[in-house]
Design a protein around this motif. Sequence first.
Motif, PDB file in Angstrom:
ATOM      1  N   CYS A  37       0.863  -1.178   0.000  1.00  0.00           N
ATOM      2  CA  CYS A  37       0.000   0.000   0.000  1.00  0.00           C
ATOM      3  C   CYS A  37       0.901   1.229   0.000  1.00  0.00           C
ATOM      4  N   HIS A  41      -2.784   5.690   1.681  1.00  0.00           N
ATOM      5  CA  HIS A  41      -3.897   4.773   1.908  1.00  0.00           C
ATOM      6  C   HIS A  41      -4.144   4.498   3.390  1.00  0.00           C
ATOM      7  N   VAL A  54      -5.111  -2.297   0.752  1.00  0.00           N
ATOM      8  CA  VAL A  54      -3.866  -2.989   0.419  1.00  0.00           C
ATOM      9  C   VAL A  54      -4.092  -3.900  -0.786  1.00  0.00           C
ATOM     10  N   ASN A  72      -7.562  -6.750  -3.828  1.00  0.00           N
ATOM     11  CA  ASN A  72      -7.304  -5.676  -2.876  1.00  0.00           C
ATOM     12  C   ASN A  72      -8.460  -5.593  -1.896  1.00  0.00           C
TER      13      ASN A  72
END
Length: 315
Positions: A37, A41, A54, A72
């Motif tokens: 990530c 984020h 992620v 994700n």
Amino acid sequence: MDILFVADPLESFKVYKDTTFSMMREAQRRGHRVFACEPAHLAWRSGDLVRALVREIVLTGEDEEWFQERGNAVRALRDFDAVLMRKDPPFDSEYFYATHLLEHVEREGGRVFNKPAALRDHPEKLAIMEFARFVSPTLVTRDADAIREFHAEHRDIILKPLDGMGGMGIFRVREDGLNLGAITETLNLDGAQTVMVQRFVPQISEGDKRVLVIGGKPVPYCLARIPQGTEVRGNLAAGGKGVARELSARDREIAEALGPVLAPRGLLLVGLDVIGDCLTEVNVTSPTCFQEITQQTGFDVPAMFVDALEAAVGR
């Protein structure tokens, strides 16, 4: 293990030389799952955990399309076996805020490397102050008169900003003092910004050595980054040539003195910059040179790193 790399965008990686990529490759080789990530984020909401969107990735072995995304999801960072903070400098306000979010992950029970508080406590240029016995004559100031006095004493000096990276903003002023005033004004913003000044170390012609310390122990080889042409900077980003060498007795002395001090503070990976016999920087954010050393010497630096990571996590 599930390992999360907090890093720059994956699409920006130069995989032929990227150290984070080499870490990922070795982790996957051992059967660990790799996730990624970006600091942007990271998020926290009161009553909840620090979470991030992620990406789980699989490395393909190709140079162009070097990874495939398995999927994700938004996940709590404490659920990963290890979180590696590998965002490149600059250490700006957003980097600073990210360390606070990652420190809260630790409070929630997560494991973060390098330790977020240690990242804040060891600014890469100022960290040398603790180890002054290994440093060439150095001045940290925003005072222009003090800089002029330092130049009058040492005659050949290097000036650099405290927040520079990759050799950015580094100036050499020789005995004639040409442009010292203008350079000082540029770097200290007329007294508003602190500058580091050091006596010039002529052994830079032999390379600005990156000495890696993993889990408190030195990698037996360094990467000497040698200035090219008329350039005074050896940084690879400034066109320096990287040549791997065995550690000298002095390199090892410095690494073996600093490693046992820094590792217990949560600094699993440190990159020491050494010119001649002098320590010039202590890099803790995203030290590099894994691939260059491994390719030129055969010593598997990523394997040493993942060994240390597994030992730190207890896996």
